[in-house]
Design an enzyme around this catalytic site. Structure first.
Site, mmCIF file in Angstrom:
data_model
loop_
_atom_site.group_PDB
_atom_site.id
_atom_site.type_symbol
_atom_site.label_atom_id
_atom_site.label_comp_id
_atom_site.label_asym_id
_atom_site.label_seq_id
_atom_site.Cartn_x
_atom_site.Cartn_y
_atom_site.Cartn_z
ATOM 1 N N ASP A 12 2.016 29.971 20.711
ATOM 2 C CA ASP A 12 3.451 29.733 20.560
ATOM 3 C C ASP A 12 3.823 28.337 21.075
ATOM 4 O O ASP A 12 3.207 27.834 22.016
ATOM 5 C CB ASP A 12 4.212 30.817 21.348
ATOM 6 C CG ASP A 12 5.672 30.888 20.946
ATOM 7 O OD1 ASP A 12 6.070 30.252 19.956
ATOM 8 O OD2 ASP A 12 6.428 31.583 21.644
ATOM 9 N N HIS A 29 2.640 22.016 13.987
ATOM 10 C CA HIS A 29 1.663 22.985 13.487
ATOM 11 C C HIS A 29 0.310 22.312 13.260
ATOM 12 O O HIS A 29 -0.740 22.895 13.528
ATOM 13 C CB HIS A 29 2.159 23.640 12.191
ATOM 14 C CG HIS A 29 3.367 24.518 12.403
ATOM 15 N ND1 HIS A 29 3.456 25.416 13.442
ATOM 16 C CD2 HIS A 29 4.537 24.631 11.717
ATOM 17 C CE1 HIS A 29 4.619 26.048 13.387
ATOM 18 N NE2 HIS A 29 5.297 25.580 12.348
ATOM 19 N N LEU A 123 -19.767 33.789 18.289
ATOM 20 C CA LEU A 123 -18.367 34.218 18.454
ATOM 21 C C LEU A 123 -17.831 34.871 17.180
ATOM 22 O O LEU A 123 -18.079 34.374 16.077
ATOM 23 C CB LEU A 123 -17.516 32.974 18.772
ATOM 24 C CG LEU A 123 -16.012 33.194 18.838
ATOM 25 C CD1 LEU A 123 -15.607 33.852 20.156
ATOM 26 C CD2 LEU A 123 -15.249 31.870 18.684
HETATM 27 C C1 FPP Z 1 4.228 29.277 16.897
HETATM 28 O O1 FPP Z 1 4.912 28.084 17.080
HETATM 29 C C2 FPP Z 1 3.125 29.127 15.982
HETATM 30 C C3 FPP Z 1 3.059 29.677 14.752
HETATM 31 C C4 FPP Z 1 4.121 30.468 14.150
HETATM 32 C C5 FPP Z 1 1.907 29.509 13.890
HETATM 33 C C6 FPP Z 1 0.613 29.177 14.553
HETATM 34 C C7 FPP Z 1 -0.161 28.429 13.578
HETATM 35 C C8 FPP Z 1 -1.041 27.449 13.840
HETATM 36 C C9 FPP Z 1 -1.475 27.059 15.183
HETATM 37 C C10 FPP Z 1 -1.635 26.673 12.707
HETATM 38 C C11 FPP Z 1 -2.342 27.474 11.663
HETATM 39 C C12 FPP Z 1 -3.467 28.301 12.197
HETATM 40 C C13 FPP Z 1 -4.697 28.351 11.678
HETATM 41 C C14 FPP Z 1 -5.696 29.354 12.176
HETATM 42 C C15 FPP Z 1 -5.136 27.432 10.626
HETATM 43 P P1 FPP Z 1 6.449 28.051 16.732
HETATM 44 O O2 FPP Z 1 6.605 27.403 15.416
HETATM 45 O O3 FPP Z 1 7.024 29.421 16.828
HETATM 46 O O4 FPP Z 1 6.981 27.136 17.878
HETATM 47 P P2 FPP Z 1 8.439 27.179 18.520
HETATM 48 O O5 FPP Z 1 8.636 28.576 19.070
HETATM 49 O O6 FPP Z 1 8.354 26.150 19.603
HETATM 50 O O7 FPP Z 1 9.401 26.815 17.440
#
Ligand code: FPP
Length: 248
Positions: A12, A29, A123
């Site tokens: 997150d 991201h 893993l």
């Molecule tokens: C949360 O940050 C993150 C996500 C909703 C997506 C996580 C995805 C990745 C790390 C990239 C894709 C993954 C792979 C395996 C290729 P948020 O957008 O909710 O952040 P915020 O709460 O600060 O807005």
């Protein structure tokens, strides 16, 4: 350091990481994917057997269409660019979540990743994609109900272990520890059944900042926890028995 068998992560804070730097959420991201690469290699190096990453939840569809497109694009890119490296690292890739609603090319990439790496013995990387725990439990109950209806299963044969085996995560041990970055302290529909006895560690850094040092801090904290699984400590049982034996 105590090495958990299964570490699960709610990644997150990509958006807030980007905002703090005047960058777009897309940048956040993208940097999140860099942190994904890093944790996969660090977890392998530390001898963690299972790593589950919450990459896209069934609720994430409600984000703006452009962000959903970005996240889908990043998954595509990750599999295309990193699959060969993952395979070389002896990583086995599994994907949990609903396959319904995913574009055909994404489905084939996910299947390709699972097929290519299915014999790997290092893993196990579990990517939770289009995943929601309530959906998982609902799908499982529906499946078991169909088995009962068809006369292949008796209601009394439905046990905790049958439910565990029938979830998307069937065959994967429950997570020992669930980490969430960015300071938020919620499970957000992640592994609700599987988390019954997991330790929770909430860290303040944003996901793109989660490096080996952060991982080591999590493992130190995990090592301090005293996991009793609803029982009591063996030492306390022995003290109690000695007290009874001596009439105390
Ligand atoms: C949360 O940050 C993150 C996500 C909703 C997506 C996580 C995805 C990745 C790390 C990239 C894709 C993954 C792979 C395996 C290729 P948020 O957008 O909710 O952040 P915020 O709460 O600060 O807005």
């Amino acid at each position: 350091m105590v090495i958990p068998r299964h570490l699960a992560v709610i990644m997150d804070g990509n958006g807030r990481w980007a905002k703090a730097r005047n960058l777009t959420r897309t940048h956040g991201h993208r940097q999140g994917v860099v942190a994904v690469r890093e944790i996969v290699s660090n977890a392998s190096q530390l001898g963690i057997e299972y790593l589950t990453l919450y990459a896209f939840s069934s609720e994430n569809w409600s984000r703006p269409a452009s962000e959903v497109r970005d996240l889908m694009g990043l998954l595509r890119l990750f599999i295309k660019r990193d699959l060969a490296t993952l395979h070389k690292q002896n990583v086995r890739v599994l994907v949990i979540g609903s396959r319904l609603g995913l574009a055909d090319d994404i489905l084939s990439l996910l299947e390709k990743a699972e097929d290519l790496t299915c014999q790997n013995t290092g893993l196990t990387l579990i990517i939770a994609f289009n995943y929601g725990a309530r959906q998982e439990i609902t799908d499982t109950f529906r499946q078991l109900a169909k088995e009962v209806e068809a006369g292949r299963l008796k209601p009394d044969e439905i046990s905790e272990s049958l439910i565990s085996q029938s979830l998307y995560s069937g065959g994967i041990p429950d997570p020992d520890v669930i980490v969430r970055t960015s300071g938020e302290q919620r499970l957000s529909n992640f592994l609700l059944w599987q988390a019954a006895y997991s330790e929770f560690v909430f860290v303040d850094c944003y996901w793109p900042e989660f490096d080996m040092q952060q991982l080591e801090l999590v493992l130190v904290e995990y090592g301090r926890r005293n996991r009793r699984f609803g029982s009591v400590e063996r030492e306390d049982v022995e003290l109690e028995q000695n007290a009874v034996a001596s009439g105390g």
